[in-house]
Scaffold this motif. Structure first.
Motif, PDB file in Angstrom:
ATOM      1  N   ALA A   1      -2.363   7.637   0.844  1.00 33.59           N
ATOM      2  CA  ALA A   1      -3.598   6.858   0.927  1.00 33.59           C
ATOM      3  C   ALA A   1      -3.447   5.730   1.938  1.00 33.59           C
ATOM      4  O   ALA A   1      -4.395   5.386   2.646  1.00 33.59           O
ATOM      5  CB  ALA A   1      -3.959   6.301  -0.449  1.00 33.59           C
ATOM      6  N   ALA A   2      -2.247   5.156   2.021  1.00 38.12           N
ATOM      7  CA  ALA A   2      -1.997   4.092   2.995  1.00 38.12           C
ATOM      8  C   ALA A   2      -2.208   4.614   4.405  1.00 38.12           C
ATOM      9  O   ALA A   2      -2.867   3.981   5.234  1.00 38.12           O
ATOM     10  CB  ALA A   2      -0.579   3.544   2.827  1.00 38.12           C
ATOM     11  N   ASP A   3      -1.681   5.813   4.659  1.00 41.35           N
ATOM     12  CA  ASP A   3      -1.847   6.460   5.958  1.00 41.35           C
ATOM     13  C   ASP A   3      -3.344   6.621   6.265  1.00 41.35           C
ATOM     14  O   ASP A   3      -3.807   6.351   7.374  1.00 41.35           O
ATOM     15  CB  ASP A   3      -1.167   7.844   5.887  1.00 41.35           C
ATOM     16  CG  ASP A   3      -0.789   8.386   7.258  1.00 41.35           C
ATOM     17  OD1 ASP A   3      -1.182   7.778   8.260  1.00 41.35           O
ATOM     18  OD2 ASP A   3      -0.122   9.424   7.313  1.00 41.35           O
ATOM     19  N   MET A   4      -4.094   7.015   5.244  1.00 46.34           N
ATOM     20  CA  MET A   4      -5.523   7.296   5.412  1.00 46.34           C
ATOM     21  C   MET A   4      -6.361   6.051   5.696  1.00 46.34           C
ATOM     22  O   MET A   4      -7.438   6.158   6.259  1.00 46.34           O
ATOM     23  CB  MET A   4      -6.076   7.933   4.122  1.00 46.34           C
ATOM     24  CG  MET A   4      -5.622   9.320   3.926  1.00 46.34           C
ATOM     25  SD  MET A   4      -6.341  10.363   5.194  1.00 46.34           S
ATOM     26  CE  MET A   4      -5.186  11.681   5.157  1.00 46.34           C
ATOM     27  N   VAL A   5      -5.906   4.891   5.235  1.00 43.19           N
ATOM     28  CA  VAL A   5      -6.685   3.680   5.520  1.00 43.19           C
ATOM     29  C   VAL A   5      -6.204   3.001   6.798  1.00 43.19           C
ATOM     30  O   VAL A   5      -6.620   1.886   7.097  1.00 43.19           O
ATOM     31  CB  VAL A   5      -6.707   2.652   4.366  1.00 43.19           C
ATOM     32  CG1 VAL A   5      -7.377   3.227   3.135  1.00 43.19           C
ATOM     33  CG2 VAL A   5      -5.335   2.130   4.045  1.00 43.19           C
ATOM     34  N   GLY A   6      -5.337   3.667   7.537  1.00 43.67           N
ATOM     35  CA  GLY A   6      -4.979   3.141   8.850  1.00 43.67           C
ATOM     36  C   GLY A   6      -3.638   2.432   8.921  1.00 43.67           C
ATOM     37  O   GLY A   6      -3.344   1.785   9.909  1.00 43.67           O
ATOM     38  N   VAL A   7      -2.808   2.564   7.875  1.00 43.83           N
ATOM     39  CA  VAL A   7      -1.479   1.964   7.940  1.00 43.83           C
ATOM     40  C   VAL A   7      -0.543   2.919   8.692  1.00 43.83           C
ATOM     41  O   VAL A   7      -0.443   4.088   8.325  1.00 43.83           O
ATOM     42  CB  VAL A   7      -0.913   1.715   6.524  1.00 43.83           C
ATOM     43  CG1 VAL A   7       0.507   1.178   6.612  1.00 43.83           C
ATOM     44  CG2 VAL A   7      -1.798   0.751   5.757  1.00 43.83           C
ATOM     45  N   ASN A   8       0.094   2.424   9.738  1.00 38.24           N
ATOM     46  CA  ASN A   8       1.096   3.222  10.442  1.00 38.24           C
ATOM     47  C   ASN A   8       2.344   3.237   9.559  1.00 38.24           C
ATOM     48  O   ASN A   8       3.237   2.403   9.694  1.00 38.24           O
ATOM     49  CB  ASN A   8       1.395   2.612  11.810  1.00 38.24           C
ATOM     50  CG  ASN A   8       2.321   3.488  12.624  1.00 38.24           C
ATOM     51  OD1 ASN A   8       2.918   4.421  12.116  1.00 38.24           O
ATOM     52  ND2 ASN A   8       2.429   3.173  13.901  1.00 38.24           N
ATOM     53  N   THR A   9       2.371   4.187   8.633  1.00 38.56           N
ATOM     54  CA  THR A   9       3.393   4.151   7.579  1.00 38.56           C
ATOM     55  C   THR A   9       4.801   4.264   8.163  1.00 38.56           C
ATOM     56  O   THR A   9       5.709   3.574   7.708  1.00 38.56           O
ATOM     57  CB  THR A   9       3.169   5.273   6.556  1.00 38.56           C
ATOM     58  OG1 THR A   9       3.035   6.512   7.249  1.00 38.56           O
ATOM     59  CG2 THR A   9       1.913   5.032   5.747  1.00 38.56           C
ATOM     60  N   THR A  10       4.978   5.114   9.167  1.00 36.80           N
ATOM     61  CA  THR A  10       6.314   5.284   9.739  1.00 36.80           C
ATOM     62  C   THR A  10       6.816   3.960  10.310  1.00 36.80           C
ATOM     63  O   THR A  10       7.926   3.524   9.995  1.00 36.80           O
ATOM     64  CB  THR A  10       6.274   6.350  10.851  1.00 36.80           C
ATOM     65  OG1 THR A  10       5.627   7.510  10.340  1.00 36.80           O
ATOM     66  CG2 THR A  10       7.661   6.713  11.314  1.00 36.80           C
TER      67      THR A  10
ATOM     68  N   ASN B   1       0.757   4.147  -2.843  1.00 35.02           N
ATOM     69  CA  ASN B   1       0.322   5.509  -2.543  1.00 35.02           C
ATOM     70  C   ASN B   1       0.435   5.706  -1.034  1.00 35.02           C
ATOM     71  O   ASN B   1      -0.440   5.304  -0.273  1.00 35.02           O
ATOM     72  CB  ASN B   1      -1.129   5.691  -3.009  1.00 35.02           C
ATOM     73  CG  ASN B   1      -1.610   7.119  -2.851  1.00 35.02           C
ATOM     74  OD1 ASN B   1      -1.067   7.895  -2.064  1.00 35.02           O
ATOM     75  ND2 ASN B   1      -2.627   7.481  -3.607  1.00 35.02           N
TER      76      ASN B   1
ATOM     77  N   CYS C   1       0.849  -1.201   0.000  1.00 36.27           N
ATOM     78  CA  CYS C   1       0.000   0.000   0.000  1.00 36.27           C
ATOM     79  C   CYS C   1       0.881   1.246   0.000  1.00 36.27           C
ATOM     80  O   CYS C   1       0.630   2.200  -0.747  1.00 36.27           O
ATOM     81  CB  CYS C   1      -0.911   0.033   1.229  1.00 36.27           C
ATOM     82  SG  CYS C   1      -2.240  -1.178   1.171  1.00 36.27           S
TER      83      CYS C   1
END
Lengths: 317, 253
Positions: free
Chosen positions: A188-197, A185, A181
């Protein structure tokens, strides 16, 4: 897909049986294959799956090599020294990752390659610890060259196998889904709840750990380290090229890339001693222009094409 | 269900350089409401949504969601708390299939604990928005109306309690618009609270239980649709005389 895994199993069998029938040259070649496979599979986690073009491989390879070597010089048994090197690289990469993963795209690529140079300068300046440009002698494994060759072949193989297992786990697990994800993007990943950091740091550390383990084994294998060998720009460039040659972001791609690249380099090197770097350079350019998905994408195109056609035939409601 | 409002924003403030994009904005959104947020371009509507979902940090003020202070949350935390949004410019994972796109919402923000379960939830939401024929197609291959539906499905899979729709209807033709309106009504019927950012007054008046008007970053009016569009300040800032009359009839209808 099944034939691919059969081929892989045959390749593994050939590798594992090398000491029984191959000479020192082949065992050495096999060890390098495993080493690059571990590095390329490790790079693939951050560079392929997550889409962060990392050129930091040699920084963590070198860090693992020096950590392992220094521990061995301090009379730590070899396996413990390797484990210590892995722990050190994991911690170091987490700290570095927190800083550098704020960058994206080209900026991240430049930042990551700078890590290699900084690490090399530290290693060459800190002479008291590392021996600086004089290099560092690592205790030689007793038991003769043939026994040592076998030990290091199997050790490198074990690292590569672990990297492959990690690759499979990531592909099928939640972390891998999150990383894909991010690759597609990140916002968008952040927005669907992925803790990107957290996911990016996990990917970066995982990738660094395999480079560090490989480096530690390499140091014991060659029994001598110097900064420009441990933190080599060539290595840091070669590993991503291998992964992309086979197919970045796939589990088998990096392995295919390593085998093809090493075989070609060996042929070119023995036949065109003066020109082999130029020829490799041309290959890299050609690869990026004509086969951005890597060698594995050749097969994938054939399989995907009919599938897409059928999905269009489904009538819209 | 408690009686406290689902969302309470107080004294929210955000500047970009010298521009005060959001000035001392305070409002509440109750459970089950559909609140329309209108205002001219550049009024700060999207910034307000960005503040509430943690995309940008406020310079001042507080945001309470379901009683918890979420002023400094990050977007993924907002998503996990049940604060979902759609984007004015759709944000799919282009090379993933529609099913994977929606499953991501269910897995990372929703209640699904495995990828299989996430895909099951995703399939339900895809059916709800009417995208089943394209479940296995890559998101990039979808048409604009279908991409908007994908955004809906993705945010629904997250199991939201508050859904912020940022101009989801922009660029749709009138037949597509009717479908979208119907979809928003069905989402509201599930008990999901909605904040609707919209320029199409037909949509705003057709759906909203309450309307808020933002102008130069300030909340100049909030109230029942009929009262809001009759307010001279709103007419001057946004609607214009001619349209105010027409919408007045629409609101009465």
């Amino acid at each position: 897909m099944r034939t691919r895994y059969v081929l892989l199993a045959v390749g593994v069998a050939v590798l594992v049986l090398l000491p029984a029938y191959g000479g020192n040259y082949l065992v050495r070649f096999g060890t390098f294959l495993c080493m690059y496979a571990a590095l390329a599979l490790g790079w693939n986690v951050i560079g392929g799956v997550t889409g962060y073009p990392s050129f930091a491989t040699a920084a963590f390879f070198g860090a693992g090599a020096y950590a392992g070597a220094l521990l061995q010089v301090a009379h730590t048994p070899m396996p413990l020294a390797w484990a210590g090197a892995v722990v050190f690289v994991a911690a170091a990469s987490a700290v570095v990752g927190i800083m550098i993963l704020r960058l994206r795209g080209h900026y991240f690529a430049v930042g990551s390659i700078a890590l290699v140079e900084v690490a090399r300068l530290v290693a060459s300046s800190w002479s008291d610890l590392t021996g600086g440009g004089m290099g560092l002698n690592v205790p030689i494994l007793p038991g003769g060259p043939e026994y040592a060759g076998m030990v290091f072949l199997y050790s490198m193989f074990a690292v590569a196998a672990a990297a492959f297992a990690a690759g499979l786990w990531i592909e099928h697990g939640k972390l891998g889904f999150a990383l894909r994800c991010i690759q597609q993007n990140e916002d968008a990943a952040d927005m669907v709840g992925v803790n990107t950091t957290a996911c990016k740091i996990a990917a970066f550390v995982l990738s660094a750990v395999f480079a560090g383990a490989t480096g530690a084994v390499y140091a014991s294998w060659t029994a001598y380290l110097d900064p420009s060998d441990a933190f080599s720009i060539l290595l840091t460039l070669k590993v991503p090229v291998m992964a992309m040659l086979g197919g970045a972001g796939t589990v088998l791609g990096p392995i295919v890339g390593v085998v093809v690249f090493q075989a070609m380099e060996e042929l070119l090197w023995s036949n065109f001693l003066e020109m082999h770097h130029a020829i490799l350079g041309l290959m890299i350019v050609g690869l990026i222009f004509f086969l951005p998905g890597g060698l594995l994408s050749l097969g994938a195109h054939r399989r995907r094409a009919p599938a897409r056609a059928t999905s269009r035939e489904v009538p819209a409601e | 269900m408690s009686k406290a409002p689902l969302l309470r924003v107080s004294g929210l403030e955000k500047s970009f350089g010298g521009v005060r994009a959001v000035r001392q904005v305070s409002f509440e959104v109750g459970r089950g409401e559909i609140v329309g947020l209108i205002g001219p371009n550049g009024a700060g509507k999207t910034t307000l949504v960005n503040l509430i979902t943690g995309v940008v940090r406020p310079d001042g003020g507080r945001i309470l969601f379901d009683g918890a202070d979420v002023t400094t949350q990050r977007p993924f935390q907002a998503a996990r708390r049940g604060l979902a949004r759609t984007f004015q410019i759709v944000q799919p994972f282009p090379q993933m299939t529609v099913l994977e796109n929606v499953a991501a919402g269910a897995l990372f923000a929703g209640k699904a604990t495995s990828r299989r379960e996430a895909e099951r939830v995703a399939a339900e939401q895809i059916a709800f928005v009417g995208l089943q024929p394209f479940a296995d197609a890559p998101a990039v291959s979808l048409t604009l109306p279908n991409r908007k539906r994908l955004e809906f499905a993705k945010s629904l899979a997250m199991g939201p309690r508050l859904l912020m729709l940022d101009e989801v209807n922009a660029g749709l033709n009138s037949a597509e618009l009717d479908n979208a309106l119907d979809l928003i009504r069905r989402i509201a019927a599930r008990g999901i609270t909605i904040i609707l950012i919209e320029h199409l007054m037909k949509v705003v008046l057709g759906l909203s239980t309450r309307i808020m008007v933002l102008h130069h970053g300030e909340l100049i009016r909030a109230g029942a649709p009929r009262d809001v569009i009759a307010d001279p300040r709103v007419v001057e800032a946004y609607l214009g005389q001619k349209f105010a009359k027409r919408y007045g009839r629409l609101a009465d209808a």
